[in-house]
Design an enzyme around this catalytic site. Structure first.
Site, short mmCIF file in Angstrom:
data_model
loop_
_atom_site.label_atom_id
_atom_site.label_comp_id
_atom_site.label_asym_id
_atom_site.label_seq_id
_atom_site.Cartn_x
_atom_site.Cartn_y
_atom_site.Cartn_z
N CYS A 57 81.47 -86.75 14.42
CA CYS A 57 81.82 -87.33 15.73
C CYS A 57 82.29 -88.77 15.55
O CYS A 57 81.66 -89.56 14.83
CB CYS A 57 80.61 -87.27 16.66
N CYS A 101 72.30 -73.90 26.42
CA CYS A 101 73.07 -75.15 26.45
C CYS A 101 73.86 -75.32 25.16
O CYS A 101 73.29 -75.34 24.07
CB CYS A 101 72.10 -76.32 26.64
N CYS A 132 74.95 -74.15 30.27
CA CYS A 132 75.04 -75.61 30.27
C CYS A 132 75.89 -76.01 29.08
O CYS A 132 75.88 -75.32 28.06
CB CYS A 132 73.63 -76.20 30.15
N CYS A 192 73.00 -82.55 34.58
CA CYS A 192 71.84 -82.75 33.71
C CYS A 192 72.04 -84.12 33.07
O CYS A 192 72.98 -84.31 32.30
CB CYS A 192 71.79 -81.65 32.66
N ARG A 264 62.89 -82.84 32.18
CA ARG A 264 62.73 -82.08 30.92
C ARG A 264 62.09 -82.94 29.84
O ARG A 264 62.61 -84.01 29.49
CB ARG A 264 64.08 -81.54 30.43
C1 DTB Z 1 69.47 -83.93 25.69
O1 DTB Z 1 69.17 -84.79 26.54
N1 DTB Z 1 68.82 -83.72 24.56
C2 DTB Z 1 69.46 -82.67 23.79
C3 DTB Z 1 70.57 -82.19 24.75
N2 DTB Z 1 70.49 -83.12 25.82
C4 DTB Z 1 71.91 -81.93 24.26
C5 DTB Z 1 69.88 -83.08 22.44
C6 DTB Z 1 68.78 -83.66 21.60
C7 DTB Z 1 69.33 -83.91 20.23
C8 DTB Z 1 68.29 -84.35 19.26
C9 DTB Z 1 68.88 -84.62 17.92
C10 DTB Z 1 69.53 -83.42 17.30
O2 DTB Z 1 68.92 -82.34 17.22
O3 DTB Z 1 70.65 -83.58 16.77
FE1 SF4 Z 2 78.89 -88.10 19.12
FE2 SF4 Z 2 77.38 -87.27 21.14
FE3 SF4 Z 2 76.28 -87.99 18.77
FE4 SF4 Z 2 77.31 -89.88 20.34
S1 SF4 Z 2 75.56 -88.55 20.81
S2 SF4 Z 2 77.64 -89.65 18.12
S3 SF4 Z 2 79.04 -88.78 21.24
S4 SF4 Z 2 77.62 -86.26 19.15
#
Ligand code: DTB
Ligand code: SF4
Ligand code: SAM
Length: 373
Positions: A57, A101, A132, A192, A264
Site C-alpha cells: 500500500c 468484511c 462490508c 462502519c 466492535r
Molecule cells: C477495523 O477497524 N479493524 C479491522 C477492519 N476495520 C478492517 C482491521 C484490523 C487490522 C489489524 C491489523 C492486520 O491484521 O493487518
Molecule cells: Fe494502506 Fe489502509 Fe494500511 Fe493505511 S491502513 S497503509 S491505507 S492498507
C-alpha cells in the site's frame, strides 16, 4: 430493556472528557444502562475479515503492516479471485459469522478493481452474509457503484483525533476521510467507522475521536475500537501498551455517546485476557471480528471464542435487515429469516462450533430504539 435515552449529536468535549474521568465502576454502570436501553444485553454481532488484496500500500499509516514504506516481512498478494473469496465466505458462514468484511490495501480502488470487487460482493451476498468492504478512499460515484452491487457496510476509520492524526498518517488528510464517509452515507451505505487506541495518543485524543464520531450528522452503525496490534517494522512498534482499563473506558464512552451503534471490540483481542474482553462486553461492546485472522495478523481462534461465549452466556446476534437506512432505521424491526433466508441457519444448532444464536430460532428480533436522532 429499559427505556432508551435520546440520541445526541451535540456532545461537547468537556462532557466527553468528564466521562473518561469518571470512576471506572461509575462509567461502566452508565454504559451498561445505555447498552440495555438499546440492545439485547447478551448478544454479540460477528463479522469475519478477509484480506482480498494484501500489502504494497502506498499510504504511510504508522500502525500498518501493509504499507510499502515499512519492512514488516509481509508477503504481497494481488487481488484474489472471486471464487476463492466466495469459498472463504461460505466457510465464515459455516463457522457462525453473519457479516463478511473484505479489506484491500489500497489508497483508493481503481475502476477495474472495483468491477471485480462488485462481483465479490454479489457472490458473498448470495451466500447469505451481510457484506462490508474497506478499500480506502471512495468518490461519490464509487460509493454508489458499491451500493449498486449490494454492499451493506463500508468501513473507513478516522483512526484518532484530528490533532493527533498528523503524527500517524501524512499521505491523506482527516478531511479526505470525512469526505469518503460523506460519500458512503450519501450513497445509502451503512457506515462502519472507528479508530485505534494505543498509538501513544492522550486521553484527550481518544475523547476527541469519539466526539467527532458522535457529532456526525448520523452515527456510524458500527464503531470498531481497535487496540493497536504492534507489528515489528512499523514505526509504532514499541509504543507504550495501553492499560486494559483505559481501553475498556474507550469502549464505554463510545457506547454512551452512540447508544444505537454496534461498538466492535476489534483488533487486539488476541493479546487480551478473557477478563478484559468480558469487561469490554460489560462496557457495551456488542460486536467482534470472528475467525483466526484479522487482515494480516492473528485473532482468537473460533474455539477460544466459543468457550468465552459459553462462560459468559453470550450469544451470536443474528443478521440485521440489509436494506434499512436513515429514518427507516429509527423504527426498524430487525428481521432475519424474511429478508435473508440463508442467514436463518447461522445458529449454534446448525454449526455446533459457533457461539449460540441470540434468538434461539425465533422469527424476529425487535429492537426498541429512540426515534430522535
Ligand atoms: C477495523 O477497524 N479493524 C479491522 C477492519 N476495520 C478492517 C482491521 C484490523 C487490522 C489489524 C491489523 C492486520 O491484521 O493487518
Ligand atoms: Fe494502506 Fe489502509 Fe494500511 Fe493505511 S491502513 S497503509 S491505507 S492498507
Ligand atoms: N486500506 C484501507 C484503509 O486504510 O482505509 C482499508 C484497510 S485498513 C487495514 C483498515 C483499518 O484497520 C485502519 O484504518 C486501521 O484503523 C485498522 N488497522 C490497521 N492496522 C492496524 C493495527 N496494526 N492495529 C490496529 N488496527 C489496525
Amino acid at each position: 430493556m429499559v427505556e432508551s435515552a435520546a440520541v445526541r449529536h451535540d456532545w461537547r468535549l468537556q462532557e466527553v472528557e468528564a466521562l473518561f474521568a469518571l470512576p471506572f465502576l461509575d462509567l461502566l454502570f452508565q454504559a451498561q444502562k445505555v447498552h440495555r436501553g438499546h440492545h439485547e444485553p447478551n448478544a454479540v454481532q460477528m463479522s469475519t475479515l478477509l484480506s482480498i488484496k494484501t500489502g504494497g500500500c502506498p499510504e504511510d499509516c504508522a500502525y500498518c503492516p501493509q504499507s510499502v514504506r515499512y519492512d514488516t516481512g509481509l508477503e504481497r498478494d494481488a487481488l484474489m479471485e472471486v471464487a476463492a473469496v466466495r469459498d472463504c465466505a461460505v466457510r465464515a458462514k459455516e463457522a457462525g459469522a453473519t457479516r463478511f468484511c473484505m479489506g484491500a490495501a489500497y489508497r483508493s480502488p481503481k475502476a477495474k478493481e472495483l468491477a471485480v470487487i462488485s462481483e465479490m460482493i454479489r457472490q458473498v451476498r448470495s451466500v447469505g452474509l451481510e457484506t462490508c468492504a474497506t478499500l480506502g478512499m471512495l468518490s461519490p460515484e464509487q460509493a454508489e457503484q458499491l451500493k449498486g452491487a449490494g454492499l451493506d457496510y463500508y468501513n473507513h476509520n478516522l483512526d484518532t483525533s484530528p490533532e493527533f492524526y498528523g503524527e500517524i498518517i501524512s499521505t491523506r488528510t482527516y478531511q479526505d476521510r470525512l469526505d469518503t464517509l460523506d460519500a458512503v452515507r450519501t450513497a445509502g451505505l451503512k457506515v462502519c467507522c472507528g479508530g485505534i487506541v494505543g498509538m501513544g495518543e492522550s486521553v484527550r485524543d481518544r475523547a476527541k475521536l469519539l466526539l467527532v464520531l458522535a457529532n456526525l450528522p448520523e452515527h456510524p452503525e458500527s464503531v470498531p475500537i481497535n487496540q493497536l496490534v504492534q507489528v515489528p517494522g512499523t514505526p509504532l512498534q514499541g509504543t507504550d501498551r495501553v492499560d486494559p482499563f483505559d481501553f475498556v473506558r474507550s469502549i464505554a464512552v463510545a457506547r454512551i455517546l452512540m447508544p444505537r451503534a454496534h461498538v466492535r471490540l476489534s483488533a487486539g483481542r488476541q493479546e487480551m485476557s478473557d477478563e478484559t474482553q468480558a469487561l469490554c462486553f460489560l462496557a457495551g461492546a456488542n460486536s467482534i471480528f470472528y475467525g483466526e485472522k484479522l487482515l494480516t495478523t492473528g485473532n482468537p481462534d473460533v474455539e477460544r471464542d466459543r468457550k468465552l461465549f459459553e462462560r459468559l452466556g453470550l450469544k451470536a446476534e443474528r443478521a440485521h435487515a440489509a436494506e434499512t437506512t436513515g429514518a427507516e432505521r429509527a423504527h426498524a424491526v430487525e428481521t432475519t429469516g424474511a429478508k435473508h433466508p440463508h442467514t436463518v441457519a447461522t445458529t449454534g444448532a446448525a454449526h455446533p462450533r459457533a457461539p449460540k444464536s441470540s434468538d434461539g430460532g425465533a422469527e424476529h428480533t425487535h429492537e426498541t430504539r429512540s426515534a430522535s436522532a
